[in-house]
Structures are given as structure tokens and as C-alpha cells.
Write a protein that holds these residues in place. Structure first.
Motif, PDB file in Angstrom:
ATOM      1  N   GLU A 101       0.756  -1.084  -0.114  1.00  0.00           N
ATOM      2  CA  GLU A 101      -0.152  -0.002  -0.102  1.00  0.00           C
ATOM      3  C   GLU A 101       0.784   1.335  -0.012  1.00  0.00           C
ATOM      4  O   GLU A 101       1.752   1.470   0.734  1.00  0.00           O
ATOM      5  CB  GLU A 101      -1.028  -0.027   1.260  1.00  0.00           C
ATOM      6  N   PHE A 102       0.555   2.279  -0.990  1.00  0.00           N
ATOM      7  CA  PHE A 102       1.051   3.386  -1.062  1.00  0.00           C
ATOM      8  C   PHE A 102       2.595   3.442  -1.562  1.00  0.00           C
ATOM      9  O   PHE A 102       3.269   4.471  -1.720  1.00  0.00           O
ATOM     10  CB  PHE A 102       1.104   4.408   0.293  1.00  0.00           C
ATOM     11  N   VAL A 103       3.148   2.283  -1.763  1.00  0.00           N
ATOM     12  CA  VAL A 103       4.371   1.770  -2.350  1.00  0.00           C
ATOM     13  C   VAL A 103       4.414   1.685  -3.803  1.00  0.00           C
ATOM     14  O   VAL A 103       4.848   2.470  -4.894  1.00  0.00           O
ATOM     15  CB  VAL A 103       5.261   0.861  -1.663  1.00  0.00           C
ATOM     16  N   THR A 104       3.333   0.848  -4.178  1.00  0.00           N
ATOM     17  CA  THR A 104       3.404   0.463  -5.805  1.00  0.00           C
ATOM     18  C   THR A 104       1.840   0.692  -6.034  1.00  0.00           C
ATOM     19  O   THR A 104       1.404   0.890  -7.418  1.00  0.00           O
ATOM     20  CB  THR A 104       3.828  -0.917  -6.016  1.00  0.00           C
ATOM     21  N   GLN A 105       1.040   0.782  -5.299  1.00  0.00           N
ATOM     22  CA  GLN A 105      -0.239   1.353  -5.633  1.00  0.00           C
ATOM     23  C   GLN A 105      -1.129   2.004  -4.473  1.00  0.00           C
ATOM     24  O   GLN A 105      -0.626   1.793  -3.369  1.00  0.00           O
ATOM     25  CB  GLN A 105      -1.090   0.177  -6.088  1.00  0.00           C
ATOM     26  N   CYS A 106      -2.114   2.825  -4.883  1.00  0.00           N
ATOM     27  CA  CYS A 106      -2.768   3.113  -3.481  1.00  0.00           C
ATOM     28  C   CYS A 106      -3.789   2.091  -3.280  1.00  0.00           C
ATOM     29  O   CYS A 106      -3.996   1.176  -4.146  1.00  0.00           O
ATOM     30  CB  CYS A 106      -3.718   4.340  -4.213  1.00  0.00           C
ATOM     31  N   SER A 393       0.580   9.291   1.310  1.00  0.00           N
ATOM     32  CA  SER A 393      -0.868   9.129   1.348  1.00  0.00           C
ATOM     33  C   SER A 393      -1.925   9.615   0.375  1.00  0.00           C
ATOM     34  O   SER A 393      -3.093   9.346   0.216  1.00  0.00           O
ATOM     35  CB  SER A 393      -1.595  10.069   2.828  1.00  0.00           C
ATOM     36  N   THR A 394      -1.004  10.510  -0.692  1.00  0.00           N
ATOM     37  CA  THR A 394      -1.812  10.861  -1.872  1.00  0.00           C
ATOM     38  C   THR A 394      -1.663  10.145  -3.059  1.00  0.00           C
ATOM     39  O   THR A 394      -2.499  10.151  -4.059  1.00  0.00           O
ATOM     40  CB  THR A 394      -1.603  12.440  -2.022  1.00  0.00           C
ATOM     41  N   VAL A 395      -0.669   9.676  -3.201  1.00  0.00           N
ATOM     42  CA  VAL A 395      -0.058   8.621  -4.353  1.00  0.00           C
ATOM     43  C   VAL A 395       0.872   7.849  -4.040  1.00  0.00           C
ATOM     44  O   VAL A 395       1.522   8.065  -3.164  1.00  0.00           O
ATOM     45  CB  VAL A 395       0.460   9.862  -5.571  1.00  0.00           C
ATOM     46  N   SER A 396       1.059   6.721  -4.889  1.00  0.00           N
ATOM     47  CA  SER A 396       2.143   5.711  -4.458  1.00  0.00           C
ATOM     48  C   SER A 396       3.484   6.206  -4.857  1.00  0.00           C
ATOM     49  O   SER A 396       3.331   7.055  -5.707  1.00  0.00           O
ATOM     50  CB  SER A 396       1.774   4.357  -4.841  1.00  0.00           C
ATOM     51  N   ILE A 397       4.465   5.535  -4.226  1.00  0.00           N
ATOM     52  CA  ILE A 397       5.679   5.960  -4.903  1.00  0.00           C
ATOM     53  C   ILE A 397       5.863   5.602  -6.182  1.00  0.00           C
ATOM     54  O   ILE A 397       6.714   6.446  -7.097  1.00  0.00           O
ATOM     55  CB  ILE A 397       6.872   5.392  -3.829  1.00  0.00           C
ATOM     56  N   LEU A 398       5.625   4.686  -6.511  1.00  0.00           N
ATOM     57  CA  LEU A 398       5.871   4.101  -7.699  1.00  0.00           C
ATOM     58  C   LEU A 398       5.061   4.866  -8.681  1.00  0.00           C
ATOM     59  O   LEU A 398       5.634   5.410 -10.143  1.00  0.00           O
ATOM     60  CB  LEU A 398       5.219   2.417  -8.116  1.00  0.00           C
ATOM     61  N   GLN A 399       3.884   5.334  -8.472  1.00  0.00           N
ATOM     62  CA  GLN A 399       3.184   6.171  -9.384  1.00  0.00           C
ATOM     63  C   GLN A 399       3.958   7.557  -9.606  1.00  0.00           C
ATOM     64  O   GLN A 399       3.895   8.059 -10.701  1.00  0.00           O
ATOM     65  CB  GLN A 399       1.462   6.695  -9.024  1.00  0.00           C
ATOM     66  N   ALA A 400       4.411   8.061  -8.520  1.00  0.00           N
ATOM     67  CA  ALA A 400       4.971   9.467  -8.551  1.00  0.00           C
ATOM     68  C   ALA A 400       6.288   9.278  -9.349  1.00  0.00           C
ATOM     69  O   ALA A 400       6.453  10.068 -10.012  1.00  0.00           O
ATOM     70  CB  ALA A 400       5.389   9.873  -7.212  1.00  0.00           C
ATOM     71  N   VAL A 411       6.613  13.942  -2.357  1.00  0.00           N
ATOM     72  CA  VAL A 411       6.165  12.325  -2.229  1.00  0.00           C
ATOM     73  C   VAL A 411       7.197  11.758  -1.614  1.00  0.00           C
ATOM     74  O   VAL A 411       7.104  11.083  -0.774  1.00  0.00           O
ATOM     75  CB  VAL A 411       5.566  11.637  -3.574  1.00  0.00           C
ATOM     76  N   PHE A 412       8.324  11.731  -2.379  1.00  0.00           N
ATOM     77  CA  PHE A 412       9.505  11.087  -1.698  1.00  0.00           C
ATOM     78  C   PHE A 412      10.929  12.110  -2.122  1.00  0.00           C
ATOM     79  O   PHE A 412      10.878  12.722  -3.023  1.00  0.00           O
ATOM     80  CB  PHE A 412       9.527   9.717  -2.145  1.00  0.00           C
ATOM     81  N   THR A 413      11.964  11.552  -1.568  1.00  0.00           N
ATOM     82  CA  THR A 413      13.246  12.069  -1.817  1.00  0.00           C
ATOM     83  C   THR A 413      14.268  10.805  -2.127  1.00  0.00           C
ATOM     84  O   THR A 413      13.893   9.806  -1.786  1.00  0.00           O
ATOM     85  CB  THR A 413      13.704  12.952  -0.653  1.00  0.00           C
ATOM     86  N   THR A 414      15.079  11.206  -2.846  1.00  0.00           N
ATOM     87  CA  THR A 414      16.294   9.959  -3.496  1.00  0.00           C
ATOM     88  C   THR A 414      17.543  10.254  -2.335  1.00  0.00           C
ATOM     89  O   THR A 414      18.636   9.683  -3.051  1.00  0.00           O
ATOM     90  CB  THR A 414      16.523  10.198  -4.808  1.00  0.00           C
ATOM     91  N   ASP A 415      17.253  10.567  -1.217  1.00  0.00           N
ATOM     92  CA  ASP A 415      18.565  10.960  -0.202  1.00  0.00           C
ATOM     93  C   ASP A 415      18.491   9.630   0.603  1.00  0.00           C
ATOM     94  O   ASP A 415      19.279   9.973   1.871  1.00  0.00           O
ATOM     95  CB  ASP A 415      18.533  12.095   0.162  1.00  0.00           C
ATOM     96  N   LEU A 564      -5.668   0.783 -12.012  1.00  0.00           N
ATOM     97  CA  LEU A 564      -5.030   0.932 -10.915  1.00  0.00           C
ATOM     98  C   LEU A 564      -5.701   2.050 -10.068  1.00  0.00           C
ATOM     99  O   LEU A 564      -6.308   3.042 -10.507  1.00  0.00           O
ATOM    100  CB  LEU A 564      -3.687   1.705 -11.336  1.00  0.00           C
ATOM    101  N   PRO A 565      -5.767   1.613  -8.714  1.00  0.00           N
ATOM    102  CA  PRO A 565      -6.974   2.437  -7.945  1.00  0.00           C
ATOM    103  C   PRO A 565      -6.073   3.724  -7.583  1.00  0.00           C
ATOM    104  O   PRO A 565      -4.873   4.047  -7.616  1.00  0.00           O
ATOM    105  CB  PRO A 565      -6.591   1.452  -6.373  1.00  0.00           C
ATOM    106  N   ILE A 566      -6.949   4.825  -7.320  1.00  0.00           N
ATOM    107  CA  ILE A 566      -6.718   6.104  -7.030  1.00  0.00           C
ATOM    108  C   ILE A 566      -6.772   6.258  -5.528  1.00  0.00           C
ATOM    109  O   ILE A 566      -7.608   5.669  -4.883  1.00  0.00           O
ATOM    110  CB  ILE A 566      -7.555   7.309  -7.999  1.00  0.00           C
ATOM    111  N   CYS A 567      -5.891   7.186  -5.281  1.00  0.00           N
ATOM    112  CA  CYS A 567      -6.005   7.512  -3.546  1.00  0.00           C
ATOM    113  C   CYS A 567      -7.200   8.270  -3.067  1.00  0.00           C
ATOM    114  O   CYS A 567      -7.786   9.089  -4.113  1.00  0.00           O
ATOM    115  CB  CYS A 567      -4.768   8.042  -3.007  1.00  0.00           C
TER     116      CYS A 567
END
Length: 567
Positions: A101-106, A393-400, A411-415, A564-567
Motif C-alpha cells: 500500500e502506497f508504495v506500488t499502488q493506492c 498518502s496521496t499517491v504511491s511512490i511508484l506512481q509518482a 512525495v519522496f526524496t532520493t537521499d 490502478l486504484p486512485i487514492c
């Protein structure tokens, strides 16, 4: 049933298996529907409603041949959000079907649906599926059995197999309420009230004997037993009275046969064993109870049982095995360090990404005005390299990630750090209080497609040293070595098994110790790595790898499906 599997190489594992093992059979597409719904059950003298798949607890077993494709429609008729994770499936270029949840999909909302589509290739043995949303996997889980292709033999002889043996945990209240209460207060959640075998606690619990799981077997035959630890927070010792178990596989990877009277499974792990039923005809208990590695931490100290019955007519009192002490780390070490890959694997000599990750539990200070339930008025936390993972909580990391840099902003940082921000004596008895509080955030670590990745997973003793079953989504990895204390590259590198290391998707990092894993980043997408003790992932013991696309379509993430589900 007998034969041999083909030699496995490190690079292009799935391709090698498909090329050398393909039989005359054509891979099939299987379709299933999982309806997530409530069902009434009675356990430990109490009747209540639980969330299930298709009204079954455990859920339906999915059986495929290597190379088959699965199309599983999940319809959510429950009152909670849900996703389904196909634990251990490589999901080559199909990260949209991985499920966290919230990693590859809502999540799939109540009343919604989503269809998971993927191919199971290059893997044979036992995996499983489970909900990957809050604590729904306490009751929403089932086996995933991967047999060789038709006309492709197993690498061992056996007469037949029994039903999958799924070990779980049972709470005498709604498990979602258990974790919600803990999250609200910052305290540790209540431990489970029972351990289960195929959803049943067994003879040693109140009101449970009548429904104890029974496995009928034939005298003199050798059967294949598939064990799955679906428990949320409990690592388990398992033993079968009067019988030796020959371990032949783990996490859908074959192993050199290894004889054991006790096997060890962390949550998420699977183990395949052969047992010859050569004792006097009778009834024999299979028993499982906790391996509790953390000193002073509450755990479920009950024992579950099932019965293997050959020729006793259901009247004889079953024999009971002797299980190790709850804190018997020596037995765990003997078991895990005895596992060897069935073949030499041909590890690449050059490592592109040499990472060092500390894993452990810490504490957050309580917010002003709050009354927190953790030690000394704190909240429990957990982290990798002092970063405590926070789900968006608003979009998955994979979607972003797929939508591009602009969508990823916020949504996320790459650090995510490749090494601990502060180096210290990780397993010391009195770690400085200044190191107890991690930093919350949604951080990923970028990997170039095709890079060889080695990770030292170092346990810490910040709050309490503990064995952590670390699971990596989207990949199998080789376990090169493990040990106690602080990893020292100058001396411990010489201990690496570079010939026949076991391949797994979940590794137990020893209590106050370390483990080293290696894999090739050949699967583009976003892949969660986390502790499979669900209380720890709830507290933030997780991170994610962002594996960039390679060259061309076959090295790139596919497009998201239209449903793909939306949040």
C-alpha cells in the motif's frame, strides 16, 4: 517424483531457468477472483467476524506451474482499504502488481476492485500471498505453490505432498483495532492470543481440540511438506514428533538436502521439507512456538499443534516433540548457517553498490501535550540508517516516480543514506540516548539498472537487540554470511560463501548481529525493503529502492494498468 533442476546462475536467473528448463508444456494463464469480505468464525471459545478472501481462513491456495501467468481480480467488499502482495514473486517489470500500500499502488477502497497481472517465472517451490494494508494480513493470506513445468522433474524423490502448512497468529479482538490503538498511544501492540496451523490453534488451547488441523499420511511414504510463516510478529520453531525433516527448499529456491529435527521460520519465510513416515503407525504432533530473541519484550508464549496421523484411527494420544527454549539463538544459527544452494551460483566478483544498513528499534519523543504509552512517555519507532519510513498518502511512490520528477516532488526524496549517518558501537549494551531517536521521512535509494548490490544488514541494540526478518520486494538475493557483533569488513569478508549461498527473499538478521546479501538490480521499479515483523514496519523499519529503467522495453517498467486504484 524425482529428477534434477538445471544449474542456476546469478545473472539472468529467470531467463536461465526458462531457457534450460522449458518442457514441452505451454505456459498457461490462470484466472482467479478474491472477494475480500467478512466471515464469522469461532476461535478460543469466542465467535467474531474477521476479514477474509472468499470467506476462507486461511484464504484460497493458488497453484501454478513455473512460467504460468496469473490474473487475479480482487473485489473489496470489506470496510477497510486493502491490497494484496504476492510475497516473493519477482514481478519482473510488473511492479504495479506487487501490492504494498502506497508504495506500488493506492489501496483498493471498500466497494472497489483491482486486477493483479503477472507471470511466475524462474521460481519453483513455495511462496504465499497476503494483504499488505495495515494489519489485514492477520487473516487475509494464502499459499502460492509453484510446481515445475510439465515434464520437468523435481530435484528430489517423494511420493506425494500434504496440504500447505500455514503458521499464523490469532488475536481475540480485531487486529486492526490492536494496531490502531498502539499507533494512537505510541505503545507496543498487544501480543497475539494464539499461534495457529491453517487457522486453528490446536489441542493445547481452550475450545480448540475439535478443529485441530489433521494431516493424514501413509506409513512408509515420503511426503513433501510446505511450511509458510504467515504470523505477523512471531518467529517460530517448528518440530514434528519422532521424525526428521529434510530441508530441500526455502522461499521458492532449491537447497542441498539438510536434515533437521527443528526448523526456523521468520514471518514471511517458507521452507519445503521431505519427511519419511517410518515410525510406528500412530499420531504425531507437529508443534510450533515462538523464537523470542529480544530480552524483556513481551511475546506470545503459547504453543500451537497439528496432528500427523498414519494408522492410528484417531484414538491414540499424539506424541509431542521437544521444542527449543524461546530464546535459543544457537539453534537458530545452526539452522540458518547450514542452508546451501543446490548449485554453485557464479556470483559476480565486482560490487557496484556496497551498502551498509543499520536496522533496529528506537523511540520518538512524545509531542507536547500528548500522553504517550511507550517507555518513559515516548512513542516506539524503528528505522534503517536512522531513517524511519513514512508512507505517502496521496499517491504511491511508484506512481509518482513513473509520472516524473515534478510528480515526485513532495512525495519522496532520493537521499536515503548508503551508510549510517553516525557510526557507533551498534551492538553495545548501553547505546547513547542521543542515538535513540530516528528521523521520519519517505526516502528511497536509487539503483542503476544492472548494478550489483551488496548490503550489510547490521542489527542495533538501541532499544533492544532482536532478530529482524528483512524482506526485499521484487528480488531474490543470496545470503553470503551472517554473524554476531559489529560487521568488520577486514575480517568478516573472508567468511562469505561465494560458491553456493542460499537464495531467499527474507533474511533473518541475527540478534545483535549482521547478515550480508547480494543481488543484481535487474527489475526496474520501486521495491520496498522492510522488517516482516509487522509491528516494526508500522514503526518505520523500512525503505525503498528505486531501480531505474535500463535500455529498451525489456529493461523498462511497464505502463500502469487502467484500473490502478486512485487514492
Amino acid at each position: 517424483m524425482s529428477g534434477s533442476v538445471c544449474s542456476l546462475s546469478f545473472l539472468g536467473l529467470a531467463a536461465v531457468l526458462l531457457l534450460c528448463c522449458s518442457g514441452p508444456a505451454i505456459a498457461k494463464e490462470q484466472r482467479h477472483e478474491f472477494v475480500i469480505q467478512e466471515a464469522a468464525v469461532t476461535r478460543l471459545c469466542n465467535a467474531r467476524s474477521i476479514v477474509t478472501a472468499n470467506g476462507q481462513f486461511p484464504g484460497p491456495a493458488v497453484e501454478v506451474n513455473e512460467g504460468d501467468s496469473l490474473v487475479v481480480s480482487v473485489v473489496n467488499n470489506a470496510t477497510y482499504n486493502v491490497t494484496i502482495h504476492w510475497h516473493g514473486v519477482r514481478q519482473m517489470r510488473t511492479g504495479w502488481s506487487d501490492g504494498p500500500e502506497f508504495v506500488t499502488q493506492c489501496p483498493i477502497r471498500p466497494g472497489g476492485s483491482y486486477t493483479y497481472r503477472f507471470t511466475v517465472s524462474g521460481q519453483e517451490g513455495t511462496l504465499w500471498w497476503h494483504a499488505h494494508s495495515s494489519w489485514l494480513r492477520a487473516t487475509v493470506y494464502g499459499a502460492l505453490i509453484i510446481r515445475p513445468r510439465d515434464a520437468v522433474p523435481y530435484p528430489f524423490d517423494f511420493h506425494g505432498e500434504v496440504a500447505p502448512i500455514m503458521l499464523g497468529e490469532w488475536w481475540d479482538m480485531n487486529p486492526i483495532d490492536v494496531i490502531r490503538t498502539a499507533t494512537r498511544t505510541g505503545a507496543a501492540p498487544n501480543v497475539s492470543d494464539a499461534i495457529t496451523v491453517n487457522g486453528q490453534p490446536g489441542d493445547l488451547y481452550s475450545c480448540s481440540s475439535q478443529d485441530t488441523a489433521v494431516f493424514p499420511v501413509k506409513s512408509g511414504e515420503t511426503n513433501l511438506l510446505r511450511f509458510i510463516n504467515a504470523a505477523l510478529n512471531t518467529e517460530l520453531f517448528v518440530s514434528l514428533a519422532g521424525h526428521t525433516m529434510t530441508v530441500v527448499g526455502a522461499d521458492a529456491s532449491y537447497l542441498k538436502p539438510y536434515n533437521a529435527t527443528v526448523i526456523v521460520l521468520g514471518p514471511g519465510q517458507t521452507t519445503d521439507v521431505l519427511v519419511t513416515f517410518d515410525q510406528p503407525p500412530g499420531r504425531y504432533y507437529l508443534a510450533a512456538r515462538a523464537y523470542a530473541s529480544a530480552q524483556g519484550v513481551p511475546f506470545d508464549n503459547t504453543t500451537t499443534t497439528a496432528i500427523f496421523d498414519y494408522g492410528a484411527g484417531g484414538t491414540a494420544s499424539p506424541a509431542m516433540p521437544t521444542l527449543p527454549a524461546y530464546n535459543d539463538t544457537a539453534t537458530v544459527t545452526t539452522f540458518t548457517t547450514s542452508l546451501r544452494n543446490l548449485h554453485s551460483v557464479g556470483l559476480p566478483s565486482a560490487v557496484d553498490e556496497d551498502l551498509f544498513f543499520t536496522v533496529g528499534v528506537g523511540l520518538f519523543n512524545c509531542s507536547s501535550g500528548q500522553n504517550c504509552g511507550g517507555p518513559n512517555g515516548t512513542r516506539f519507532a524503528a528505522s534503517i540508517n536512522n531513517a524511519s519510513f513514512v508512507l505517502p498518502s496521496t499517491v504511491s511512490i511508484l506512481q509518482a516516480h513513473y509520472q516524473g520528477d515534478a510528480a515526485a516532488t513532495g512525495v519522496f526524496t532520493t537521499d536515503f543514506p548508503a551508510n549510517p549517518p553516525v557510526q557507533f558501537d551498534y551492538t553495545a549494551q548501553n547505546v547513547s540516548r542521543a542515538l535513540w531517536q530516528p528521523v521520519p521521512g519517505t526516502k528511497v535509494y536509487k539503483l542503476t539498472y544492472g548494478s550489483v548490490v551488496q548490503i550489510v544488514l547490521q542489527g542495533t541494540n538501541i532499544f533492544a537487540g532482536e532478530n529482524h526478518p528483512i524482506h526485499l520486494h521484487g528480488y531474490d538475493f543470496f545470503i553470503l554470511a551472517e554473524g554476531f557483533g559489529n560487521f568488520d569488513a577486514a575480517t568478516d569478508t573472508a567468511k562469505f560463501n561465494l560458491d553456493d549461498p542460499p537464495m531467499r527473499n527474507t533474511v533473518g538478521v541475527p540478534v545483535n548481529g549482521w547478515a550480508v546479501i547480494r543481488f543484481v538490480a535487474d527489475n526496474p521499479g520501486v521495491w520496498l525493503m522492510h522488517c516482516h515483523l509487522d509491528v516494526h514496519i508500522t514503526w518505520g523499519l523500512a525503505m525503498a529502492f528505486l531501480v531505474e529503467d535500463g535500455v529498451g522495453e525489456l529493461q523498462s517498467l511497464g505502463a500502469p494498468p487502467p484500473d490502478l486504484p486512485i487514492c
